[in-house]
Write an enzyme that holds these catalytic residues in place. Structure first.
Site, PDB file in Angstrom:
ATOM      1  N   TYR A 225      69.290  17.196  12.183  1.00 26.40           N
ATOM      2  CA  TYR A 225      69.470  18.275  11.449  1.00 26.40           C
ATOM      3  C   TYR A 225      68.812  18.649  10.223  1.00 26.40           C
ATOM      4  O   TYR A 225      68.403  17.616   9.500  1.00 26.40           O
ATOM      5  CB  TYR A 225      71.023  18.470  11.414  1.00 26.40           C
ATOM      6  CG  TYR A 225      71.910  18.834  12.576  1.00 26.40           C
ATOM      7  CD1 TYR A 225      71.708  19.663  13.330  1.00 26.40           C
ATOM      8  CD2 TYR A 225      73.190  17.928  12.782  1.00 26.40           C
ATOM      9  CE1 TYR A 225      72.509  20.083  14.420  1.00 26.40           C
ATOM     10  CE2 TYR A 225      73.754  18.111  13.750  1.00 26.40           C
ATOM     11  CZ  TYR A 225      73.610  19.233  14.678  1.00 26.40           C
ATOM     12  OH  TYR A 225      74.425  19.562  15.837  1.00 26.40           O
TER      13      TYR A 225
ATOM     14  N   GLU B 142      79.879  17.858  11.009  1.00 24.42           N
ATOM     15  CA  GLU B 142      80.891  17.201  10.239  1.00 24.42           C
ATOM     16  C   GLU B 142      80.401  17.111   8.558  1.00 24.42           C
ATOM     17  O   GLU B 142      80.896  16.601   8.031  1.00 24.42           O
ATOM     18  CB  GLU B 142      81.339  15.907  10.544  1.00 24.42           C
ATOM     19  CG  GLU B 142      82.119  15.788  11.793  1.00 24.42           C
ATOM     20  CD  GLU B 142      81.086  16.197  13.042  1.00 24.42           C
ATOM     21  OE1 GLU B 142      81.590  16.984  13.819  1.00 24.42           O
ATOM     22  OE2 GLU B 142      80.206  15.384  13.254  1.00 24.42           O
TER      23      GLU B 142
ATOM     24  N   ASN C 114      72.814  26.212  16.440  1.00 26.56           N
ATOM     25  CA  ASN C 114      73.553  25.011  16.988  1.00 26.56           C
ATOM     26  C   ASN C 114      74.949  25.387  17.668  1.00 26.56           C
ATOM     27  O   ASN C 114      75.656  25.951  16.854  1.00 26.56           O
ATOM     28  CB  ASN C 114      73.678  24.109  15.735  1.00 26.56           C
ATOM     29  CG  ASN C 114      74.324  22.784  16.128  1.00 26.56           C
ATOM     30  OD1 ASN C 114      73.784  22.245  16.951  1.00 26.56           O
ATOM     31  ND2 ASN C 114      75.361  22.521  15.591  1.00 26.56           N
ATOM     32  N   GLU C 115      75.117  25.016  18.735  1.00 32.40           N
ATOM     33  CA  GLU C 115      76.412  25.274  19.595  1.00 32.40           C
ATOM     34  C   GLU C 115      76.877  26.522  19.177  1.00 32.40           C
ATOM     35  O   GLU C 115      78.178  26.841  18.936  1.00 32.40           O
ATOM     36  CB  GLU C 115      77.470  24.029  19.105  1.00 32.40           C
ATOM     37  CG  GLU C 115      76.899  22.768  19.602  1.00 32.40           C
ATOM     38  CD  GLU C 115      77.929  21.783  19.230  1.00 32.40           C
ATOM     39  OE1 GLU C 115      78.137  20.927  20.119  1.00 32.40           O
ATOM     40  OE2 GLU C 115      78.362  21.764  18.077  1.00 32.40           O
TER      41      GLU C 115
ATOM     42  N   GLU D  24      73.179  16.218  22.612  1.00 29.52           N
ATOM     43  CA  GLU D  24      74.196  15.335  21.939  1.00 29.52           C
ATOM     44  C   GLU D  24      75.004  14.435  22.849  1.00 29.52           C
ATOM     45  O   GLU D  24      75.963  15.008  23.513  1.00 29.52           O
ATOM     46  CB  GLU D  24      74.895  16.245  20.974  1.00 29.52           C
ATOM     47  CG  GLU D  24      74.383  16.882  19.732  1.00 29.52           C
ATOM     48  CD  GLU D  24      75.340  17.752  18.995  1.00 29.52           C
ATOM     49  OE1 GLU D  24      76.364  17.353  18.817  1.00 29.52           O
ATOM     50  OE2 GLU D  24      74.826  18.517  18.087  1.00 29.52           O
TER      51      GLU D  24
ATOM     52  N   TYR E 173      80.514   6.573  12.499  1.00 34.77           N
ATOM     53  CA  TYR E 173      80.567   7.325  13.710  1.00 34.77           C
ATOM     54  C   TYR E 173      80.890   6.353  14.956  1.00 34.77           C
ATOM     55  O   TYR E 173      80.545   6.668  15.895  1.00 34.77           O
ATOM     56  CB  TYR E 173      79.096   8.226  13.808  1.00 34.77           C
ATOM     57  CG  TYR E 173      79.304   9.298  14.849  1.00 34.77           C
ATOM     58  CD1 TYR E 173      79.898  10.400  14.586  1.00 34.77           C
ATOM     59  CD2 TYR E 173      79.053   9.221  16.233  1.00 34.77           C
ATOM     60  CE1 TYR E 173      80.029  11.692  15.359  1.00 34.77           C
ATOM     61  CE2 TYR E 173      79.442  10.505  17.080  1.00 34.77           C
ATOM     62  CZ  TYR E 173      79.820  11.449  16.537  1.00 34.77           C
ATOM     63  OH  TYR E 173      79.853  12.683  17.507  1.00 34.77           O
TER      64      TYR E 173
END
Length: 611
Positions: free
Chosen positions: A55, A101, A159-160, A236, A303
């Protein structure tokens, strides 16, 4: 690398006319100190991957409106060039919004100073800010495209977006803006594999990809209902998950991750692991979720990824490597040795300085009739203090902080009377003597919401302060961003062991130093401390909190120096009994309390959050 463009034929990608199965892993340059970029990228190649995805966080590159930063940890061009030099292709996702996040999903906080601006839609005021940012960002990426001989093979449009809105004109504007700025590699969108998300987030003429963590046949089947001829790409693959404060640490079994990967590769799909290496939410850059209630994300972005936060391989890495070999993906280089870690022992924080006595030199107060949020006084991160004089007498009344964001410590007459939290906004009992008393409310921004319909998340006290039903007016507001300039103004005094009666509930700075013969990775533990922020040699490591699950902060070796090193804490509720911290070679992410998330149906973030 030769000039070539990523395209597709017969549902498979081709680069320069040759078939290419994209095997990618996400590594965010802004979550890893630059000195370790090469180590992490080589470990990606050694696992058999041919591509790295990242990103691009707008708030990292334009932290203040009109002031751009592309240096140090923000040196995106260097990261991309390095990946290419190491033999990796690069997927760049520079959407104005990234989720991740990350604080405010990557959007800069100063956007919220305009109460009328609408985010992530065809609002001319918002698009003007995006255009100015893209005028700085995109020309830096154009020479690095594969069509110019560079490593960038694909760029994301948004994005999404289908998880947020359905403004097709907005998506087309972003697409056209990339094309007008000479982006000529493959453009794509990425969304969850549901009707709603694919309807809202895709546009004609732009390649679509999907995001999920399991249920491969079902997820790709839904994608095929919308795109019959395009390659299958899981942009993803959620092979782990992130942590919120006050929750157990999340893990996902490596065998389960490998089995799902095997299913994807057997279906002929390309894959991007989210995350391959998570890294760290340094400073105040952690985000938050708000599905049922507000949930701030911890400092670690480990993560449960194949590479740990500190860059070590895991059993999950080995399980993935075995599947990669089964499908013909050979290691691209030898696996680098683990980086050394060291215990530096206990460090006494023998100097301290209370916050309230030195407010006059800490910041520039603003007088206001009502309580203004951070963004209205030009502040993005950190803390903000609201002070007023309350007339007395008042007995048996309650103090209400209306819409606190996110955690407020309340002081009356210089003494703590309680804490009000966004996720549990209970009133506080209030007794004011006849002569009146000073009321101070210290509010911490614990991270702006990064996903969903509550994305617009101003910080501080966003509505007002009431005693029973009576609003209180005439406030002095002191922004406390706790940046380097502000920290340099703190005055310390030598102190013996802290007196609990004097320090309990009172915010203060604590400072100490230690000697290092060599600069190695280490982990800073806070046993006995309550909640606050930590700096090492002036670098903001992030937040700590006894609420867990994270019990230690990762300190990358490049932040240390041979000889004397300084540690500073801003502790909100009182020092540990021995006023000391510990630097150890053992990480602690609360793994003893870990919860195995393999059961989750990773269809979309909403569903996963609710699960």
């Amino acid at each position: 690398m030769h000039a070539s463009r990523l395209e597709w034929k017969d549902k498979q990608y081709e680069l320069g006319g040759e078939p290419l199965r994209i095997m990618s892993g996400a590594i965010h340059y802004f979550r890893v100190v630059p000195e370790y970029w090469e180590d992490r990228l080589l470990k990606l190649r050694a696992c058999g991957f041919n591509t790295v995805e990242t990103y691009v966080a707008w708030n990292v590159h334009e932290p203040k409106e009109g002031a751009f930063c592309f240096e140090g940890i923000a040196d995106l061009e260097r990261f991309v060039r390095l990946a290419g030099e190491l033999g990796l292709y690069v997927i760049v996702r520079p959407s104005p919004y990234i989720c991740a996040e990350w604080e405010f999903g990557g959007l800069p906080a100063w956007l919220l100073s305009d109460s009328d601006m609408r985010l992530r839609c065809f609002d001319p005021a918002y698009l003007a800010k995006v255009d100015r940012y893209y005028d700085e960002l995109i020309p830096r990426l154009v020479p690095l495209q594969s069509t110019n001989g560079g490593p960038i093979i694909a760029v994301q449009v948004e994005n999404e977006y289908g998880s947020y809105g359905n403004d097709t004109r907005y998506l087309e504007y972003l697409r056209d803006g990339l094309l007008a700025r000479s982006v000529d590699v493959l453009l794509f969108t990425s969304d969850g594999p549901t009707d709603e998300m694919l309807i809202g987030g895709t546009i004609e003429g732009v390649h679509a990809t999907v995001n999920f963590g399991s249920r491969v046949e079902e997820s790709f089947g839904k994608f095929r209902e919308y795109r019959e001829t395009e390659p299958l790409m899981c942009m993803e693959y959620w092979n782990g998950w992130f942590d919120h404060w006050m929750e157990p640490h999340h893990v996902r079994d490596g065998g389960d991750v490998a089995e799902v990967l095997d299913q994807m590769l057997s279906a002929g799909a390309s894959v991007n692991f989210y995350m391959f290496h998570g890294g760290t939410n340094f400073g105040f850059y952690n985000g938050a979720n708000h599905i049922k209630t507000y949930e701030p994300t911890v400092t670690s972005y480990d993560y449960d990824a194949p590479l740990t936060e500190w860059g070590d391989i895991t059993p999950k890495y080995d399980a993935i490597r075995a599947v990669m070999e089964k499908h013909g993906f050979e290691a691209g280089c030898p696996l680098p040795e683990p980086l050394p870690k060291r215990s530096y022992g206990k460090v006494a924080l023998s100097e301290s300085g209370q916050l309230f006595p030195q407010l006059s030199k800490m910041g520039s107060p603003v007088d206001s009739v009502w309580t203004l949020p951070m963004e209205k006084v030009g502040q993005a991160y950190g803390f903000i203090l609201y002070s007023t004089w309350v007339k007395g007498p008042r007995a048996g009344q309650q103090l209400h902080i209306q819409e606190v964001r996110d955690r407020a410590q309340v002081f009356l007459g210089g003494k703590p009377i309680g804490v009000v939290e966004r996720w549990n906004p209970q009133p506080l009992a209030l007794e004011v003597p006849a002569e009146g008393a000073r009321l101070d409310i210290l509010v911490e921004n614990m991270g702006r919401v990064n996903y969903g319909p509550l994305l617009r998340d101003a910080k501080g006290i966003t509505e007002g302060v009431r005693i029973d039903n009576q609003f209180q007016f005439d406030w002095t507001i002191t922004p406390l961003p706790l940046d380097g300039d502000m920290l340099s103004r703190v005055t310390y005094q030598e102190a013996a062991a802290p007196n609990e009666n004097q320090t309990a509930g009172m915010p203060a700075f604590y400072k100490g130093s230690f000697e290092a013969e060599e600069a190695c990775d280490t982990f800073l533990r806070f046993d006995g401390w309550k909640k606050g922020v930590a700096w090492v040699n002036g670098f903001n490591l992030g937040r700590y909190w006894e609420a867990g699950p994270q019990k230690a902060l990762y300190v990358p070796g490049p932040l240390l120096r041979k000889g004397a090193n300084e540690i500073v804490l801003f502790e909100l509720e009182g020092a540990a009994e021995d006023a000391a911290v510990t630097l150890t070679d053992k990480p602690d992410l609360g793994r003893i309390e870990a919860v195995d998330d393999s059961f989750l149906n990773f269809v979309g973030e909403d569903e996963a959050e609710q699960a």
